[in-house]
Design an enzyme around this catalytic site. Structure first.
Site, short mmCIF file in Angstrom:
data_model
loop_
_atom_site.label_atom_id
_atom_site.label_comp_id
_atom_site.label_asym_id
_atom_site.label_seq_id
_atom_site.Cartn_x
_atom_site.Cartn_y
_atom_site.Cartn_z
N HIS A 80 0.80 -1.23 0.00
CA HIS A 80 0.00 0.00 0.00
C HIS A 80 0.83 1.27 0.00
CE1 HIS A 80 -3.92 -1.93 0.90
NE2 HIS A 80 -3.18 -2.81 1.54
N LYS A 128 -14.97 7.76 -3.72
CA LYS A 128 -16.22 8.10 -3.01
C LYS A 128 -16.79 9.41 -3.53
CE LYS A 128 -14.24 5.67 0.90
NZ LYS A 128 -13.35 5.80 2.07
N LYS A 152 0.52 14.60 0.16
CA LYS A 152 -0.86 14.84 -0.25
C LYS A 152 -1.10 16.32 -0.57
CE LYS A 152 -2.60 10.94 2.54
NZ LYS A 152 -3.28 10.04 1.60
N LYS A 156 -8.45 13.91 4.23
CA LYS A 156 -7.53 12.78 4.24
C LYS A 156 -6.48 13.06 5.30
CE LYS A 156 -6.73 13.81 -0.22
NZ LYS A 156 -6.89 12.54 -0.90
N ARG A 157 -5.65 12.06 5.65
CA ARG A 157 -4.57 12.33 6.59
C ARG A 157 -3.70 13.47 6.06
NH1 ARG A 157 -3.93 8.63 11.00
NH2 ARG A 157 -1.98 9.74 11.39
N THR A 194 -8.79 6.24 -2.03
CA THR A 194 -10.13 5.65 -2.11
C THR A 194 -11.17 6.74 -1.89
OG1 THR A 194 -9.77 4.95 0.17
CG2 THR A 194 -9.59 3.26 -1.53
C1 26V Z 1 1.96 2.43 7.75
C2 26V Z 1 2.53 2.35 8.98
C3 26V Z 1 3.99 2.45 9.09
C4 26V Z 1 4.50 1.74 10.29
C5 26V Z 1 3.74 2.06 11.54
C6 26V Z 1 2.25 2.01 11.43
C7 26V Z 1 1.71 2.18 10.09
C8 26V Z 1 0.35 2.13 9.92
C9 26V Z 1 -0.20 2.24 8.69
C10 26V Z 1 0.59 2.38 7.61
C11 26V Z 1 -0.11 2.42 6.33
C12 26V Z 1 0.52 3.21 5.28
C13 26V Z 1 0.02 2.76 3.98
C14 26V Z 1 -1.34 3.28 3.61
O1 26V Z 1 -2.21 3.60 4.39
N1 26V Z 1 -1.53 3.31 2.35
C15 26V Z 1 -2.76 3.79 1.75
O2 26V Z 1 -3.50 2.64 1.36
C16 26V Z 1 -4.71 2.98 0.73
C17 26V Z 1 -5.45 1.69 0.46
O3 26V Z 1 -4.76 0.93 -0.46
C18 26V Z 1 -4.43 3.77 -0.53
O4 26V Z 1 -5.65 4.13 -1.11
C19 26V Z 1 -3.62 5.01 -0.22
O5 26V Z 1 -3.25 5.67 -1.41
C20 26V Z 1 -2.37 4.63 0.55
O6 26V Z 1 -1.69 5.78 1.00
#
Ligand code: 26V
Length: 787
Positions: free
Chosen positions: A343, A636, A530, A524-525, A632
């Protein structure tokens, strides 16, 4: 329904109608609806066993599900019934729905995707379990103090959670630390500590209530209750220590999705989820099968990013140490069972555990990881020397997940391409065909049917309600997009939503909005990539332009921002502060009153998204090309009739393809151009010199126009734009400004705008998560739907 609610109020909650609060009514209604899910839930499970169907297991550290009550009512087809029953009981149904706290067990896109997938799997009748952690505290609550983000703990579980069934009998021991001994040539892990993972099940009901799956969340408990000896000695705090330590594991969701930090507790959480899930999966499998060699014919396990990537070594360990298989026999079984979804490409977010920590917390797994790496190097002698799972005293979880899976997928066409070309080029060459694409999707039940009743009703009356479970049917709306009557009704539905949102903002923030203004929304975050910064800089330019041209008829705009920053992400917090400072100045300026407003409601979450998206005219998807894996939210907005202003990034590329260039405000550099532009060390200086508008904006900030109490507040941010503009805010500013001007022109022609908006809805069919799940079922899981 009325009788059921009264029965639960009386016998499950023990309250009389005269003393029942909204909360009591909510729990009573929730339990009444839950009762109706239990039958289809049992039936689904019975059929899965009877037909010996392959099951999908979705392992995710995050499930951002939001509220459940209205979702259950909608999918059971009982929304009106529930509303009527509550009305008859003299209870405000909306107030009941809004009393429910969001289940905020996720950070953003990745967690919300998992929730949409669970709903789609239930709708399609794909036998599945979601496995996650039952965090006591979900994502923090955001407040603003003096325009700055302040975090407070989220506490959804202080209330009764009526949707779950506690399963104390489904519990597993999860071990950590200790050492590995060799006994008769076999490895024996002697752990140093352990906790118990205890299951809590929430049924997930699909559209029309025909199928239900389980979301199984694990809570951590101590293996021994407390130290009685210490307690009797009067040392109460010490006696409770094991309990506290164990519960820490499921205490709180990590709120930072921007940077990987090799924290011990996070590794423990990841292993806790993964080991509990795998033990549960093997127990269920062995109830009805005896050969682990056929595991992949009956079980598919999907890893949502690398967070559960310890699943590879853990399943190897269980097969070898507990079930007596050899390494060589176990390996292909594990690979055929596992799939890995990537992701993010951001290097700072990729998980890399130090071999020291991995070897300390999970000594046996560290051995197995080394073995896997050695096997891979030997089996693929063409592997370059710099490739490997363990390099520079770190375990690279992406490489581990890749090597242990039979399929690796990205989440949009562009992203999957970049996964192949930039993240895993060497592994892709060694394993051609393993990397595939599965473009993300969103569930139309929550994101249109439930959240946008005016538009849903219009669509139903125009083409029937088949679209809810077959979103491609929205195509039938295309001819109506040119029809004046339909367009008037489409516009009226949007206006209704904008009025509702204005009323809500009025009540919650004391801000009044003009529902005829263009609602321009970025939610969004908060991340540098972004580019909320680009948006607020353009807002400042717009403010200045309106002030300088008092006689020009500008299109009134409302700029809406929403989103949280990771608590330690200083730059993101500065951007939040700037947005709030700009809002204060702009909203109090009589010269631009009625023409420009900036609003930033605090604590953006799933429920707020459900409110804002239906009321949006313009969807902001303006990330630096190559950085947003998919997005995503973009889908929406499109579904709800909001054209996009956006870059060629993530799924925007596919949205543009579906909707057509005439119905999308495209701007900015492509991913390739971004890489190219960075080779010029002075790219931002050059961009600023070429843009008088940007110079003016930066000057205004530098003068302290938005921070008169502290004029140098944004010196750091300005310095970044001038000298360290990695995300190319300056380089894309002019293109963005011009695209926003095009938006104004288009919006001024109402009829044309509504047609454009309607075509966005009509062409959103591809972005249903039902389509995405069918893709996973065909290309990764090799499984068939039961419905
Ligand atoms: C990363 C990390 C890094 C380590 C510590 C905790 C933690 C928690 C969550 C994440 C997730 C980062 C990746 C993420 O959220 N990607 C998003 O995924 C969406 C669904 O596929 C996508 O639509 C977004 O573009 C993408 O940023």
């Amino acid at each position: 329904m009325k009788a059921a609610v009264l029965r639960h109020l009386t016998y499950s909650i023990g309250k009389d109608t005269i003393s029942a609060s909204i909360y009591d009514w909510r729990v009573a209604l929730s339990l009444s609806l839950r009762d109706l899910i239990v039958e289809p839930w049992f039936a689904s499970t019975r059929r899965t066993y009877a037909e010996d169907r392959k099951r999908v297991y979705y392992l995710s550290m995050e499930f951002l599900i939001g509220r459940l009550l209205e979702d259950a009512a909608v999918n059971l087809g009982l929304h009106e019934v529930a509303e009527g029953a509550m009305a008859d009981l003299g209870v405000d149904f909306r107030a009941v729905i809004e009393d429910e706290p969001d289940a905020a067990l996720g950070n953003g896109g990745l967690g919300r995707l998992a929730a949409c997938f669970m709903e789609s799997m239930a709708t399609l009748g794909c036998p599945a379990f979601g496995y996650g952690i039952r965090y006591e505290h979900g994502l923090f609550r955001q407040m603003f103090e003096g325009g700055q983000q302040v975090e407070t703990p989220e506490d959804w579980l202080t209330q009764r959670h009526p949707w779950e069934f506690e399963r104390p009998e489904s519990a597993y021991t999860i071990s950590f630390k200790g050492h590995v001994e060799t006994l008769e040539g076999r490895a024996v892990w002697v752990p140093g500590e352990s906790v118990t993972a205890s299951a809590f099940d929430t049924p997930v009901i699909g559209w029309k209530g025909e199928w239900a799956n389980t979301l199984r969340l694990w809570g951590a408990k101590p293996t021994t209750l407390f130290d009685l000896e210490r307690f009797n000695r009067g040392d109460y705090a010490a006696a409770a220590e094991p309990e506290t330590l164990a519960r820490t594991i499921s205490r709180v969701l990590y709120p930072d999705d921007t940077t990987f930090q090799g924290k011990e507790l996070r590794l423990k959480q990841e292993y806790f989820l993964t080991s509990a899930a795998l033990q549960d999966i093997l127990r269920r499998y062995l109830k009805t099968h005896d050969s682990l060699h056929d595991l992949a014919d009956h079980v598919a396990i999907q890893m949502n990013d690398t967070h559960p990537a310890i699943a590879g070594p853990e399943l190897m360990r269980l097969l070898i140490d507990d079930h007596g298989l050899t390494f060589d026999d176990a390996l292909p079984i594990v690979q055929n069972v596992l799939g890995y979804t990537n992701h993010t490409l951001l290097p700072e977010a990729l998980e890399r555990w130090s071999t020291y920590l991995m070897g300390t917390i999970l000594p046996r797994h560290m051995q197995i990881i080394e073995q896997i790496d050695a096997w891979h190097a030997k089996t693929y002698p063409k592997r370059p020397h710099y490739i490997g799972i363990v390099k520079h005293n770190e375990v690279r979880m992406g490489d581990l997940a890749f090597i242990m899976s039979h399929r690796v997928n990205g989440v949009s066409a562009l992203h999957s391409d970049l996964v192949r070309k930039t993240l895993f080029p060497e592994l892709d060459a060694l394993h051609p065909g393993r990397i595939i694409n599965q473009t993300n999707g969103v569930t139309p039940r929550r994101w249109l049917r439930l959240s946008n009743r005016p538009l849903s009703a219009l669509i139903d009356s125009t083409i029937g309600d088949g679209w809810v479970s077959d979103l491609d049917q929205l195509k039938q709306l295309e001819p109506f997009a040119q029809d004046a009557g339909f367009c008037a009704a489409f516009d009226a539905a949007k206006r209704r939503n904008k009025v509702d949102m204005s009323n809500w903002l009025g009540a919650s923030m004391g801000i009044t909005l003009d529902p005829d203004a263009l609602f321009d929304v970025q939610i969004k975050r908060i991340h540098e990539y972004k580019r909320q910064l680009l948006n607020i800089l353009q807002t400042i330019d717009q403010w200045h332009t309106i002030r300088e041209n008092p006689n020009v008829a500008f299109v009134p705009r409302v700029k809406v921002f929403g989103g949280k920053s990771a608590p330690g992400y200083i730059v993101a917090k500065e951007i939040i502060h700037l947005i709030n400072d700009v809002a204060t100045v702009v909203n109090n300026d009589p010269a631009t009153r009625g023409l420009l407003k900036v609003v930033y409601p605090a604590n953006y979450n799933v429920s707020m998204a459900q409110r804002l998206i239906p009321a949006t005219d313009l969807s902001e998807q303006i990330s630096t090309a190559g950085k947003e894996a998919s997005g995503t939210g973009n889908m929406k907005f499109m579904l709800n009739g909001a054209p996009t202003i956006g870059t060629l990034d993530g799924a925007n590329v596919e949205i543009l393809h579906e909707v057509g260039a005439a119905n999308f405000f495209l701007f900015g550099m492509t991913a390739d151009e971004v890489v190219q532009r960075r080779t010029d060390p002075d790219h931002s200086r050059h961009a600023i010199e070429a843009s008088p508008a940007l110079q003016r904006v930066l000057q205004m900030i530098a003068e302290g126009q938005f921070s008169p109490d502290q004029p140098d507040r944004y010196n750091g941010l300005l310095d970044r734009i001038w000298n360290h503009d990695y995300f190319l805010v300056a380089a894309d500013f002019e293109a963005y400004r011009l695209a926003q001007h095009d938006v104004d022109l288009a919006y001024a022609d109402r009829a044309k705008w509504v047609t454009m908006a309607a075509l966005n809805t009509a062409r959103a069919g591809y972005f249903s998560s039902d389509r995405t799940i069918r893709g996973y079922m065909n290309d990764i899981w090799s499984t068939k739907a039961a419905l």
